[in-house]
Scaffold this motif. Structure first.
Motif, PDB file in Angstrom:
ATOM      1  N   SER A  63      -9.662  -2.370  -4.062  1.00 20.93           N
ATOM      2  CA  SER A  63      -9.407  -0.945  -4.250  1.00 20.93           C
ATOM      3  C   SER A  63      -7.920  -0.664  -4.396  1.00 20.93           C
ATOM      4  O   SER A  63      -7.502   0.125  -5.253  1.00 20.93           O
ATOM      5  N   LEU A  64      -7.104  -1.333  -3.579  1.00 24.68           N
ATOM      6  CA  LEU A  64      -5.657  -1.160  -3.665  1.00 24.68           C
ATOM      7  C   LEU A  64      -5.141  -1.604  -5.033  1.00 24.68           C
ATOM      8  O   LEU A  64      -4.335  -0.911  -5.670  1.00 24.68           O
ATOM      9  N   PRO A  75      -3.438   2.983   1.205  1.00 20.22           N
ATOM     10  CA  PRO A  75      -4.267   1.769   1.333  1.00 20.22           C
ATOM     11  C   PRO A  75      -5.562   1.882   0.542  1.00 20.22           C
ATOM     12  O   PRO A  75      -6.039   2.980   0.239  1.00 20.22           O
ATOM     13  N   GLY A  76      -6.088   0.714   0.195  1.00 19.21           N
ATOM     14  CA  GLY A  76      -7.366   0.703  -0.498  1.00 19.21           C
ATOM     15  C   GLY A  76      -8.502   1.102   0.431  1.00 19.21           C
ATOM     16  O   GLY A  76      -8.377   1.036   1.655  1.00 19.21           O
ATOM     17  N   ARG A  77      -9.605   1.495  -0.160  1.00 26.53           N
ATOM     18  CA  ARG A  77     -10.761   1.935   0.606  1.00 26.53           C
ATOM     19  C   ARG A  77     -11.853   0.882   0.558  1.00 26.53           C
ATOM     20  O   ARG A  77     -11.987   0.144  -0.408  1.00 26.53           O
ATOM     21  N   GLY A  78     -12.652   0.851   1.636  1.00 24.05           N
ATOM     22  CA  GLY A  78     -13.766  -0.087   1.682  1.00 24.05           C
ATOM     23  C   GLY A  78     -14.007  -0.580   3.087  1.00 24.05           C
ATOM     24  O   GLY A  78     -13.161  -0.435   3.974  1.00 24.05           O
ATOM     25  N   SER A  79     -15.158  -1.192   3.293  1.00 24.05           N
ATOM     26  CA  SER A  79     -15.538  -1.644   4.627  1.00 24.05           C
ATOM     27  C   SER A  79     -15.012  -3.035   4.956  1.00 24.05           C
ATOM     28  O   SER A  79     -14.916  -3.408   6.121  1.00 24.05           O
ATOM     29  N   ASP A  96       0.824  -1.216   0.000  1.00 20.87           N
ATOM     30  CA  ASP A  96       0.000   0.000   0.000  1.00 20.87           C
ATOM     31  C   ASP A  96       0.858   1.266   0.000  1.00 20.87           C
ATOM     32  O   ASP A  96       0.441   2.303  -0.494  1.00 20.87           O
ATOM     33  N   GLU A 124     -12.864  -5.864  -0.241  1.00 24.83           N
ATOM     34  CA  GLU A 124     -13.151  -4.584  -0.894  1.00 24.83           C
ATOM     35  C   GLU A 124     -11.923  -3.674  -0.861  1.00 24.83           C
ATOM     36  O   GLU A 124     -11.586  -3.022  -1.859  1.00 24.83           O
ATOM     37  N   ARG A 125     -11.226  -3.650   0.270  1.00 23.08           N
ATOM     38  CA  ARG A 125     -10.029  -2.795   0.364  1.00 23.08           C
ATOM     39  C   ARG A 125      -8.904  -3.328  -0.514  1.00 23.08           C
ATOM     40  O   ARG A 125      -8.158  -2.552  -1.129  1.00 23.08           O
TER      41      ARG A 125
END
Length: 229
Positions: free
Chosen positions: A86-87, A74-78, A70, A82-83
């Motif tokens: 996103s990454l 870092p990736g986003r998400g709950s 990352d 999901e994260r």
């Protein structure tokens, strides 16, 4: 990456657990996970040292590994998946250096798209059945061929990399040859860049390089089926 797990009890009498690897773009990761769950049952999801680990009800597992660290982005998400998706979808740029005895491919790629590239054919002899002095001569000749190939590939990589901005080096093909090329003075300007996980590829023709550029920006998924499946 996750590998084959040891077998126990009656399962040890059957087939060993099989492992396979795929590369999934971040945009398609959620769909891949849904299909994996549909095939193998309910999933437990945990943050593993190497990535995100999915454990299915039938004993199958999947290790999902981001294409890059990352690095403070870092990736986003709950959720973990999901994260990770996103990454992997972030637009980062990678320098690829793929080399085997039969050829090489170098490229700079972003979001799976090649920005600059060069492929070529070289040849390093693989083995000989002769012994004694003949074998020694062959070994020297092969070493000379490998050295000459490394020098030639390093120069081509220098030409491709020059003027391109990228964050990581992705080596692939023959691990020893790739390491030799990356250690040469021609590539010193990029020696300090972090290296991504080695990519196993066949002789790097144009089609192989194109696929490697896409895989370089995708999530590396290693699935281990339960023994006997």
């Amino acid at each position: 990456m996750s590998g084959s797990r040891p077998e126990h009890g009656h399962a040890a009498q059957g087939r060993a657990a099989s492992t396979r690897t795929a590369f999934v773009p971040g945009a398609r990761l959620a769909g891949w996970v849904e299909r994996f769950a549909a095939s193998h049952g309910d999933l437990d999801c945990e943050d593993h040292d190497d990535g995100v680990r999915l454990a299915a009800a039938d004993g199958a597992t999947a290790l999902l590994v981001a294409p890059w660290p990352d690095d403070g982005r870092p990736g986003r998400g709950s959720g973990l998946v999901e994260r990770l998706a996103s990454l992997a979808s972030q637009p980062r740029t990678v320098g690829l250096l793929l080399v085997r005895r039969g050829g090489y491919g170098v490229a700079v790629a972003s979001e799976g798209i090649i920005l600059a590239a060069k492929t070529g054919s070289k040849y390093v002899q693989s083995r000989t059945a002769a012994g004694g002095q003949s074998q020694q001569r062959f070994a020297r000749r092969r070493a000379n061929q490998a050295d000459a190939m490394a020098e030639a590939v390093a120069e081509q990589a220098r030409l491709v990399f020059a003027g391109q901005a990228f964050e990581y080096i992705l080596p692939g093909g023959d691990r020893a040859l790739a390491d030799d090329v990356l250690a040469l003075p021609a590539l010193k300007p990029w020696a300090g860049l972090p290296r991504l996980a080695y990519l196993d590829v066949p002789d790097p023709r144009a089609a192989v390089l194109k696929k490697a550029a896409a895989d370089a920006c995708a999530v590396r998924v290693t699935v281990t089926d339960p023994p006997g499946r």
